[in-house]
Design an enzyme around this catalytic site. Structure first.
Site, PDB file in Angstrom:
ATOM      1  CE  LYS A   1     -19.783 -18.623   6.795  1.00  0.00           C
ATOM      2  NZ  LYS A   1     -19.620 -17.797   7.754  1.00  0.00           N
TER       3      LYS A   1
ATOM      4  NE  ARG B   1      -4.074  -0.940   1.805  1.00  0.00           N
ATOM      5  CZ  ARG B   1      -5.226  -1.378   2.667  1.00  0.00           C
ATOM      6  NH1 ARG B   1      -4.733  -0.932   4.257  1.00  0.00           N
ATOM      7  NH2 ARG B   1      -6.096  -2.342   2.032  1.00  0.00           N
TER       8      ARG B   1
ATOM      9  N   GLY C   1     -12.037  -4.439   0.352  1.00  0.00           N
ATOM     10  CA  GLY C   1     -13.738  -3.674   0.372  1.00  0.00           C
ATOM     11  C   GLY C   1     -14.462  -3.027  -0.223  1.00  0.00           C
TER      12      GLY C   1
ATOM     13  N   GLY D   1      -7.976 -10.058   0.023  1.00  0.00           N
ATOM     14  CA  GLY D   1      -6.449  -9.950   0.395  1.00  0.00           C
ATOM     15  C   GLY D   1      -6.398 -11.451   0.278  1.00  0.00           C
TER      16      GLY D   1
END
Length: 404
Positions: free
Chosen positions: A203, A37, A383, A360
């Protein structure tokens, strides 16, 4: 692409430039374990230094407890990052022990052209996350020009993201954010087709919005990881002891039906790697998806599936990847993800495929496969990357769009 001001649209000479970056980097025992980053924002900062700007860097770090104005906690201070930025930039980086107030204003005003200062953690003030207008206005006072180079934070309606542009004279995207927006635009809005999405993870429930949005946009949707087990169960195939959301079977069937209506090809594993336990030395078997026993756990895709996906990628022009195809962090269940990643990287290097990946777990899997640098673009946004793929409006992006 939507219209944004970029760094090509301004003269930075002698201007105070307030740059919102994301320095929320992973730290262990006081050491930064991944500089990605920070490295991504260096081109923006170097360009500003070369343009003789007065560079003011702002960021958050972690989630510190809120304090009274001017109080802070050392473990959440950004001070330790100033020497790292200094080394990567090649110029001295001063540090301010606050992010607002008369002392900070004096430090910023005393900057000479080409000098850089890092302000203290924005989240020492609850007003940052509350998007307090007075706080945003005071932050904006440290710059003549505002640059958002923190796409990874742009899904948050915080003061430093959406508040400052309301008060800044000029607001624009930095080079890292520009590259991110262009990569996502090239992948989802104006892709060269066929466009293939590889979506893994555990999921369906956490990626339902993503799957639904992508079905309207992609030609083929590859579903892997434990998510695929729920689709198997919905189709009547045994899944043994595998991770599976049995309460999402009806949703899985609806996804398959919608994909058919949208002429989007859903690709599920043909064969799987199973073991009775998820341990590195466990005996594994490669079987058809219909052969899973009650004692089996599905932990990876099999070689037939790997071969099929290679054929899919061979004809694809654009690839979007989010999520591993198996337990990619644990050999021998990493083979499927590694092989498919290497195939995508090879086609990218050969020039037949534009590949964009994010998330990630995905970054870790690509790094494990040794191909992270060979993809066309790898997002570190987490996100924000997912919300963009889900079709959601990101507040920090929306506020920078120019009206035509």
């Amino acid at each position: 692409m939507k219209s944004f001001l970029t760094m090509d649209d301004a003269d930075f000479f002698c201007k105070r430039v307030l740059v919102r970056v994301d320095l929320n980097v992973p730290v262990q025992d006081g050491e930064v374990t991944d500089l990605t980053r920070i490295e991504r924002i260096i081109p923006t900062l170097k360009e500003l230094v070369k343009a003789n700007a007065k560079v003011v860097i702002i960021s958050h770090f972690g989630r510190p407890p809120f304090h009274e104005r001017g109080k802070w906690e050392a473990s959440y201070s950004l001070k330790f990052l100033a020497p790292i930025l200094e080394k990567l930039l090649g110029v001295h980086v001063a540090f301010a022990s606050d992010c607002i107030g008369p002392k900070v204003a004096a430090q910023v005003d005393s900057l000479s052209i080409g000098q850089v200062i890092l302000l203290e953690n924005l989240r020492f003030y609850k007003e940052e996350e509350e998007n307090d207008e007075a706080f945003a206005n005071e932050l904006a006072g440290s710059g003549d020009i505002y640059i958002n180079d923190a796409f990874s934070c742009s899904h948050r309606a915080h003061a430093s993201i959406v508040g400052i542009p309301k008060f800044a004279k000029i607001s624009m995207v930095g080079r890292s954010m520009q590259a991110e927006l262009e990569a996502l635009e090239r992948t989802l809005t104006t892709p060269e087709r066929p466009l293939v999405a590889v979506i893994g993870g555990s999921k369906i429930s956490t990626k339902l919005d993503l799957l639904m949005n992508l079905m309207d946009k992609v030609d083929s949707l590859v579903i892997g990881g434990a998510m695929a087990n729920t689709f198997f169960a919905a189709q009547g195939f045994p899944v043994g002891k595998s991770l599976c959301e049995f309460d999402m079977k009806e949703t899985a069937l609806k996804i398959l039906a919608k994909a058919k209506d949208n002429k989007c090809q859903i690709i599920l594993p043909e064969d799987v790697v199973v073991a009775e336990k998820m341990t590195p030395k466990e005996v594994i078997r490669v079987i058809g998806k219909e052969q899973v026993l009650e004692t089996d756990m599905i932990l990876d895709i099999g070689p037939k599936t790997v071969s099929s996906l290679e054929n899919v990628l061979k004809t694809a022009k654009t690839l979007l990847w989010n999520g591993p195809l198996g337990v990619s962090e644990m050999p021998p269940f990493d083979v499927g993800t590694v092989e498919v990643a290497k195939t995508a990287a090879r086609f990218t290097v050969e020039g037949s495929l534009v590949s964009v990946a994010g998330g990630g777990d995905t970054l870790a899997a690509l790094a494990h496969a040794g191909v992270k640098e060979q993809f066309s673009y790898v997002s570190t946004a987490g996100g924000a990357f997912l919300e963009w793929l889900e079709g959601k409006t990101l507040p920090g992006v929306q506020v920078l769009i120019r009206e035509n």
